[in-house]
Design a protein around this motif. Structure first.
Motif, mmCIF file in Angstrom:
data_model
loop_
_atom_site.group_PDB
_atom_site.id
_atom_site.type_symbol
_atom_site.label_atom_id
_atom_site.label_comp_id
_atom_site.label_asym_id
_atom_site.label_seq_id
_atom_site.Cartn_x
_atom_site.Cartn_y
_atom_site.Cartn_z
ATOM 1 N N SER A 120 38.657 36.273 44.133
ATOM 2 C CA SER A 120 38.332 37.466 44.921
ATOM 3 C C SER A 120 37.470 37.121 46.136
ATOM 4 O O SER A 120 37.060 37.993 46.891
ATOM 5 C CB SER A 120 37.613 38.505 44.055
ATOM 6 O OG SER A 120 36.365 37.989 43.624
ATOM 7 N N GLY A 121 37.173 35.818 46.341
ATOM 8 C CA GLY A 121 36.447 35.378 47.529
ATOM 9 C C GLY A 121 34.941 35.270 47.357
ATOM 10 O O GLY A 121 34.245 34.912 48.302
ATOM 11 N N LYS A 122 34.400 35.539 46.176
ATOM 12 C CA LYS A 122 32.957 35.427 45.954
ATOM 13 C C LYS A 122 32.578 33.967 45.751
ATOM 14 O O LYS A 122 33.310 33.205 45.145
ATOM 15 C CB LYS A 122 32.529 36.265 44.749
ATOM 16 C CG LYS A 122 32.704 37.748 44.992
ATOM 17 C CD LYS A 122 32.260 38.546 43.795
ATOM 18 C CE LYS A 122 32.481 40.034 44.068
ATOM 19 N NZ LYS A 122 32.238 40.833 42.888
ATOM 20 N N GLU A 123 31.384 33.605 46.249
ATOM 21 C CA GLU A 123 30.904 32.226 46.165
ATOM 22 C C GLU A 123 29.870 32.096 45.050
ATOM 23 O O GLU A 123 29.028 32.966 44.862
ATOM 24 C CB GLU A 123 30.275 31.821 47.494
ATOM 25 C CG GLU A 123 31.198 32.045 48.670
ATOM 26 C CD GLU A 123 31.625 30.774 49.324
ATOM 27 O OE1 GLU A 123 30.967 29.751 49.117
ATOM 28 O OE2 GLU A 123 32.636 30.805 50.040
ATOM 29 N N TYR A 124 29.952 30.972 44.317
ATOM 30 C CA TYR A 124 29.056 30.696 43.209
ATOM 31 C C TYR A 124 28.624 29.237 43.258
ATOM 32 O O TYR A 124 29.308 28.408 43.849
ATOM 33 C CB TYR A 124 29.766 30.942 41.866
ATOM 34 C CG TYR A 124 30.289 32.340 41.717
ATOM 35 C CD1 TYR A 124 29.503 33.344 41.187
ATOM 36 C CD2 TYR A 124 31.588 32.665 42.115
ATOM 37 C CE1 TYR A 124 29.980 34.639 41.041
ATOM 38 C CE2 TYR A 124 32.081 33.947 41.976
ATOM 39 C CZ TYR A 124 31.272 34.934 41.440
ATOM 40 O OH TYR A 124 31.743 36.212 41.311
ATOM 41 N N THR A 125 27.500 28.936 42.628
ATOM 42 C CA THR A 125 27.060 27.551 42.479
ATOM 43 C C THR A 125 26.774 27.280 41.006
ATOM 44 O O THR A 125 26.550 28.213 40.228
ATOM 45 C CB THR A 125 25.795 27.252 43.307
ATOM 46 O OG1 THR A 125 24.739 28.106 42.880
ATOM 47 C CG2 THR A 125 26.058 27.445 44.797
ATOM 48 N N PHE A 126 26.785 26.017 40.653
ATOM 49 C CA PHE A 126 26.463 25.642 39.278
ATOM 50 C C PHE A 126 25.833 24.261 39.264
ATOM 51 O O PHE A 126 25.975 23.479 40.204
ATOM 52 C CB PHE A 126 27.721 25.648 38.392
ATOM 53 C CG PHE A 126 28.691 24.555 38.706
ATOM 54 C CD1 PHE A 126 28.645 23.355 38.017
ATOM 55 C CD2 PHE A 126 29.647 24.713 39.697
ATOM 56 C CE1 PHE A 126 29.533 22.338 38.321
ATOM 57 C CE2 PHE A 126 30.538 23.706 39.995
ATOM 58 C CZ PHE A 126 30.485 22.507 39.302
#
Length: 136
Positions: A120-126
């Motif tokens: 859906s185009g959302k950005e995440y980090t891990f």
């Protein structure tokens, strides 16, 4: 004639540099990431715990993951030097979703950190740390 010698000299130097940068033993062996990993996943809900179990065959990594959200799914990617490229996390619990990105592996292979973009185009980090030391 002088220009041809200069051009030939430049080509010889470039070939020597490239040859010196290659690994005489063949391609680099990918870092071994197989095992249990734990860390955090930064989402729109804030930081949640992340656990991953990774298996590896050559440069290909596959496995499963789960968060404290709760959500879980499968993962796959390719180890290329100190990078996991073409990283795909597929969420199979709760709602179906796909996250794509890459991650950097630290020098001793004990930590991995990366970024993902959802379908859906959302950005995440891990970030993940090896939970159990790999056998020597």
């Amino acid at each position: 004639m002088k220009m041809n010698r200069i051009g030939l000299s430049v080509i010889v130097i470039c070939v020597a540099i490239v040859a010196g940068c290659t690994n005489p033993d063949g391609p680099a062996v990918p870092q071994d990431l197989a095992g249990l990993w734990a860390g955090t996943f930064e989402s729109t809900l804030g930081s949640v715990s992340l656990v991953a179990t990774i298996g590896q065959a050559g440069a290909s990594v596959t496995g499963s993951w789960s968060t404290s959200y709760p959500s879980s799914g499968r993962l796959a990617g390719t180890v290329d030097g100190s990078t996991i490229k073409d990283l795909v996390l597929t969420q199979t619990y709760q709602t179906a979703a796909t996250f794509r990105g890459s991650a950097l592996i630290n020098n001793d292979g004990s930590n991995v950190a990366g970024s993902l973009t959802s379908d859906s185009g959302k950005e995440y980090t891990f970030s993940l740390a090896r939970s159990v030391a790999k056998p020597e």
